[in-house]
Design an enzyme around this catalytic site. Structure first.
Site, PDB file in Angstrom:
ATOM      1  N   THR A   1      -7.794   3.190   8.311  1.00  0.00           N
ATOM      2  CA  THR A   1      -9.105   2.446   8.682  1.00  0.00           C
ATOM      3  C   THR A   1      -8.991   1.078  10.214  1.00  0.00           C
ATOM      4  O   THR A   1      -8.112   0.699  10.273  1.00  0.00           O
ATOM      5  CB  THR A   1      -9.131   1.442   7.741  1.00  0.00           C
ATOM      6  OG1 THR A   1      -8.179   1.901   6.136  1.00  0.00           O
ATOM      7  CG2 THR A   1     -10.232   0.747   7.299  1.00  0.00           C
TER       8      THR A   1
ATOM      9  N   HIS B   1      -3.053  -4.937   7.914  1.00  0.00           N
ATOM     10  CA  HIS B   1      -3.330  -3.504   8.644  1.00  0.00           C
ATOM     11  C   HIS B   1      -2.633  -3.583   9.868  1.00  0.00           C
ATOM     12  O   HIS B   1      -2.196  -4.688  11.073  1.00  0.00           O
ATOM     13  CB  HIS B   1      -4.950  -3.156   9.240  1.00  0.00           C
ATOM     14  CG  HIS B   1      -5.191  -2.429   9.338  1.00  0.00           C
ATOM     15  ND1 HIS B   1      -4.860  -1.472  10.571  1.00  0.00           N
ATOM     16  CD2 HIS B   1      -5.647  -1.232   8.546  1.00  0.00           C
ATOM     17  CE1 HIS B   1      -4.903   0.013  10.792  1.00  0.00           C
ATOM     18  NE2 HIS B   1      -5.691  -0.053   9.209  1.00  0.00           N
TER      19      HIS B   1
ATOM     20  N   ASN C   1       0.516  -0.804  -0.013  1.00  0.00           N
ATOM     21  CA  ASN C   1      -0.387   0.357   0.232  1.00  0.00           C
ATOM     22  C   ASN C   1       0.570   1.100  -0.326  1.00  0.00           C
ATOM     23  O   ASN C   1       1.327   1.124   1.411  1.00  0.00           O
ATOM     24  CB  ASN C   1      -0.476  -0.101   1.207  1.00  0.00           C
ATOM     25  CG  ASN C   1      -1.402   1.219   1.674  1.00  0.00           C
ATOM     26  OD1 ASN C   1      -1.467   2.034   1.036  1.00  0.00           O
ATOM     27  ND2 ASN C   1      -2.625   1.097   1.800  1.00  0.00           N
TER      28      ASN C   1
ATOM     29  N   HIS D   1       0.804   6.325   1.791  1.00  0.00           N
ATOM     30  CA  HIS D   1       1.594   7.200   2.000  1.00  0.00           C
ATOM     31  C   HIS D   1       2.653   7.988   1.993  1.00  0.00           C
ATOM     32  O   HIS D   1       3.045   9.019   2.881  1.00  0.00           O
ATOM     33  CB  HIS D   1       2.321   6.278   4.267  1.00  0.00           C
ATOM     34  CG  HIS D   1       0.784   5.797   4.989  1.00  0.00           C
ATOM     35  ND1 HIS D   1      -0.056   6.878   5.371  1.00  0.00           N
ATOM     36  CD2 HIS D   1       1.100   4.734   5.340  1.00  0.00           C
ATOM     37  CE1 HIS D   1      -0.332   6.156   5.868  1.00  0.00           C
ATOM     38  NE2 HIS D   1       0.046   4.961   6.244  1.00  0.00           N
TER      39      HIS D   1
ATOM     40  N   ARG E   1      -9.982   7.959  -1.274  1.00  0.00           N
ATOM     41  CA  ARG E   1     -10.251   8.117  -0.299  1.00  0.00           C
ATOM     42  C   ARG E   1     -12.244   9.109  -0.478  1.00  0.00           C
ATOM     43  O   ARG E   1     -11.402  10.045  -1.264  1.00  0.00           O
ATOM     44  CB  ARG E   1     -10.089   9.202   1.476  1.00  0.00           C
ATOM     45  CG  ARG E   1      -9.883   7.771   2.137  1.00  0.00           C
ATOM     46  CD  ARG E   1      -8.643   8.183   3.093  1.00  0.00           C
ATOM     47  NE  ARG E   1      -8.866   6.815   4.436  1.00  0.00           N
ATOM     48  CZ  ARG E   1      -9.299   6.778   5.392  1.00  0.00           C
ATOM     49  NH1 ARG E   1     -10.530   7.810   4.838  1.00  0.00           N
ATOM     50  NH2 ARG E   1      -8.830   5.647   5.839  1.00  0.00           N
TER      51      ARG E   1
ATOM     52  N   HIS F   1      -5.388   3.511  -1.450  1.00  0.00           N
ATOM     53  CA  HIS F   1      -6.992   3.231  -1.092  1.00  0.00           C
ATOM     54  C   HIS F   1      -7.530   5.127  -1.560  1.00  0.00           C
ATOM     55  O   HIS F   1      -7.252   6.009  -1.319  1.00  0.00           O
ATOM     56  CB  HIS F   1      -7.309   3.532   0.352  1.00  0.00           C
ATOM     57  CG  HIS F   1      -8.165   4.059   0.984  1.00  0.00           C
ATOM     58  ND1 HIS F   1      -8.734   3.664   2.694  1.00  0.00           N
ATOM     59  CD2 HIS F   1      -9.292   4.173   0.801  1.00  0.00           C
ATOM     60  CE1 HIS F   1      -9.402   3.616   2.743  1.00  0.00           C
ATOM     61  NE2 HIS F   1     -10.633   4.527   1.571  1.00  0.00           N
TER      62      HIS F   1
ATOM     63  N   ARG G   1      -7.719  12.601   1.272  1.00  0.00           N
ATOM     64  CA  ARG G   1      -6.441  12.661   1.830  1.00  0.00           C
ATOM     65  C   ARG G   1      -4.406  12.707   1.071  1.00  0.00           C
ATOM     66  O   ARG G   1      -3.744  13.007   1.817  1.00  0.00           O
ATOM     67  CB  ARG G   1      -6.908  12.819   3.083  1.00  0.00           C
ATOM     68  CG  ARG G   1      -6.620  11.285   3.182  1.00  0.00           C
ATOM     69  CD  ARG G   1      -7.029  10.854   5.152  1.00  0.00           C
ATOM     70  NE  ARG G   1      -7.950  11.365   5.541  1.00  0.00           N
ATOM     71  CZ  ARG G   1      -8.411  10.242   6.769  1.00  0.00           C
ATOM     72  NH1 ARG G   1      -7.384   9.667   7.523  1.00  0.00           N
ATOM     73  NH2 ARG G   1      -9.397  10.360   7.033  1.00  0.00           N
TER      74      ARG G   1
ATOM     75  N   GLU H   1      -8.512   0.247  -2.608  1.00  0.00           N
ATOM     76  CA  GLU H   1      -9.406   0.215  -1.744  1.00  0.00           C
ATOM     77  C   GLU H   1     -10.357   1.367  -1.361  1.00  0.00           C
ATOM     78  O   GLU H   1      -9.759   2.162  -2.231  1.00  0.00           O
ATOM     79  CB  GLU H   1      -8.620   0.191  -0.507  1.00  0.00           C
ATOM     80  CG  GLU H   1      -8.127  -0.529   0.325  1.00  0.00           C
ATOM     81  CD  GLU H   1      -7.513  -0.086   1.462  1.00  0.00           C
ATOM     82  OE1 GLU H   1      -6.509  -1.114   1.979  1.00  0.00           O
ATOM     83  OE2 GLU H   1      -7.199   0.135   2.590  1.00  0.00           O
TER      84      GLU H   1
ATOM     85  N   GLU I   1     -10.582  -9.395   3.100  1.00  0.00           N
ATOM     86  CA  GLU I   1      -9.557  -9.583   3.282  1.00  0.00           C
ATOM     87  C   GLU I   1      -9.431  -9.585   5.375  1.00  0.00           C
ATOM     88  O   GLU I   1     -10.202  -8.594   5.714  1.00  0.00           O
ATOM     89  CB  GLU I   1      -8.840  -8.083   3.286  1.00  0.00           C
ATOM     90  CG  GLU I   1      -7.737  -7.776   4.073  1.00  0.00           C
ATOM     91  CD  GLU I   1      -7.153  -6.568   3.595  1.00  0.00           C
ATOM     92  OE1 GLU I   1      -7.461  -5.384   2.075  1.00  0.00           O
ATOM     93  OE2 GLU I   1      -6.478  -5.574   4.335  1.00  0.00           O
TER      94      GLU I   1
HETATM   95  N1  PXP Z   1      -5.577  -3.162   4.796  1.00  0.00           N
HETATM   96  C1  PXP Z   1      -6.346  -2.558   4.798  1.00  0.00           C
HETATM   97  C2  PXP Z   1      -7.824  -2.605   4.349  1.00  0.00           C
HETATM   98  C3  PXP Z   1      -6.240  -1.129   4.785  1.00  0.00           C
HETATM   99  O1  PXP Z   1      -7.230  -0.511   5.079  1.00  0.00           O
HETATM  100  C4  PXP Z   1      -4.874  -1.237   4.972  1.00  0.00           C
HETATM  101  C5  PXP Z   1      -4.521   0.677   5.345  1.00  0.00           C
HETATM  102  O2  PXP Z   1      -4.470   1.354   4.026  1.00  0.00           O
HETATM  103  C6  PXP Z   1      -3.920  -1.672   5.303  1.00  0.00           C
HETATM  104  C7  PXP Z   1      -4.164  -3.213   4.761  1.00  0.00           C
HETATM  105  C8  PXP Z   1      -2.557  -1.534   5.732  1.00  0.00           C
HETATM  106  O3  PXP Z   1      -2.351  -1.238   6.924  1.00  0.00           O
HETATM  107  P1  PXP Z   1      -0.977  -0.946   7.243  1.00  0.00           P
HETATM  108  O4  PXP Z   1      -0.680   0.816   5.973  1.00  0.00           O
HETATM  109  O5  PXP Z   1      -1.095  -0.676   9.137  1.00  0.00           O
HETATM  110  O6  PXP Z   1       0.429  -1.481   6.665  1.00  0.00           O
END
Ligand code: PXP
Length: 398
Positions: A256, A346, A162, A165, A200, A198, A204, A225, A306
């Site tokens: 999330t 997550h 992901n 960030h 949103r 994601h 953001r 996402e 997931e």
């Molecule tokens: N899976 C989902 C559905 C999420 O919303 C996120 C956070 O964006 C992640 C995985 C990844 O989480 P992390 O950034 O804590 O690794």
């Protein structure tokens, strides 16, 4: 070829991964050139295997595995029939569980070893016949288990990254750098199997330009996402990512927070799944590790779930972490048994990922924050490679 696997015991604490065992037995049959045959595997308790052991072998105690070939050389009438039945393998799950604990191997791996042993008996090997036969059988058994181990590496857990960030940092300055599109390319070059972003409602981090360019440049798989809201659904239908993951979305949350309440909004989610279906986009539902959510996801036609690993990652005591781990493992198992494909994510980081990656039922992990955070110090390429090594090592241990 078919593997008939039947369970005949009532031990609430024992969960069998039927698909995994069937897949491994099928592989073992192929390796032994009996792919066109059938085998029956019956999983029972100690009491029942004791009955078979005393009735057919005059031994009064439980045992781990018994094999009954459909026809041996003495059954002339049967052996001349052109049947493809190899016979029956009967395994006591209670004994298998005790042996797994003693040998410190997983329950499924112990069952796999017992199936291998039973199958070799059905194929005419016998360690009780002579010392020479015993050595030949052990050698073959070890060879098959080792081969199975390396064949599993092709099905190792995948790592999807992901890159939200990266966009968060970019947006902090309102300029063009760092670009999540460039980050996605680096992740793929370092071995990521997919890219997750994601989009949103409040944009953001990831924005419309990012998803458009990512759709054009991602060479692995793009997992979008999103919340199930009208505007984003329309964007997804136009964009056609390789899959979407529906998540609950609140404007005020930092990330999330929990899984989707699928049971509470079946109609709305089913409608979204149906419209994605029509566009050929598989849908994953991000859920907490709870049986009722798994069942609801299955009932409304999701392709994936997931499993939210957040509570496992945030646990503050070993006991809590163990408990959360068990919930994830059980939910993944239940979803897998139902035919759902299973991802997880997550909060996963360089310390807590290995155990989750080792779960046989999980296909892909979605990891963001830990990798992007580490990349500040060691570079993105290295951060991805390090996580990939953790996932690979954990998911190829047999
Ligand atoms: N899976 C989902 C559905 C999420 O919303 C996120 C956070 O964006 C992640 C995985 C990844 O989480 P992390 O950034 O804590 O690794």
């Amino acid at each position: 070829m078919s593997v008939h696997l039947t369970t005949h015991f009532n031990i609430p604490s024992v969960r069998i991964n039927k698909k995994l065992l069937q897949r491994r037995t099928t592989w073992l049959m192929r390796q032994n050139s009996v792919a066109d045959h059938e085998v029956s595997i019956l999983l029972v308790n100690d009491e029942e295997i004791s009955w078979f052991n005393s009735h057919y072998r005059d031994k009064q105690e439980p045992t781990n595995v018994l094999s009954f070939p459909f026809a041996d050389d003495k059954d002339l009438a049967l052996s001349t029939l052109r049947v493809n039945e190899l016979g029956d393998i009967i395994i006591s799950v209670e004994t298998a569980l005790r042996e797994a604990n003693k040998l410190k191997v997983s329950f499924n791996d112990r069952l796999t070893w017992l199936i291998t042993h039973g199958l070799l008996h059905l194929l005419g090997h016998d360690h009780e016949r002579s010392e020479e036969d015993a050595h030949a059988m052990w050698d073959l058994e070890n060879k098959l288990i080792n081969q199975l181990q390396s064949s599993r590496s092709t099905q190792m857990t995948q790592l999807a990254i992901n890159v939200d960030h990266v966009a968060t940092v970019r947006n902090a300055r309102g300029i063009r750098e760092p670009d999540p599109v460039a980050a996605a390319a680096i992740c793929e070059l370092a071995g990521a199997a997919g890219i997750v972003v994601h989009l949103r409602e409040d944009r953001r981090h990831i924005n419309d330009r990012d998803v458009r360019l990512l759709r054009e440049t991602i060479k692995t798989r793009m997992n979008l996402e999103m919340g199930a809201n009208k505007e984003i659904i329309e964007i997804a239908l136009g964009l056609k990512p390789d899959m979407v993951t529906l998540v609950p979305e609140k404007r005020k949350e930092l990330t999330t927070e929990g899984g989707l309440n699928v049971t509470g909004q079946k109609k709305k989610l089913e409608k979204t799944i149906n419209s994605m279906d029509k566009a050929g986009i598989p849908v994953s539902l991000f859920i907490d590790p709870e049986s009722k959510q798994v069942k609801a996801a299955h009932a409304i036609g999701a392709t994936f779930v997931e499993i939210h690993t957040g509570r496992y990652c945030d646990a503050t005591s070993e006991e809590e972490r163990e408990n959360e781990y068990r919930l994830i493992s059980a939910a993944a198992e239940e979803a897998y048994q139902m035919g759902l494909r299973v991802n997880a994510g997550h909060g996963l980081d360089y310390q807590n990922t290995a155990r989750i990656a080792a779960l046989d039922t999980i296909e892909e992990l979605s990891i963001g924050h830990a990798i992007i955070a580490r990349s500040i110090f060691v570079g993105l390429d290295q951060a991805v490679r390090e996580m990939r090594a953790i996932v690979r090592d954990a998911s190829t241990i047999f």
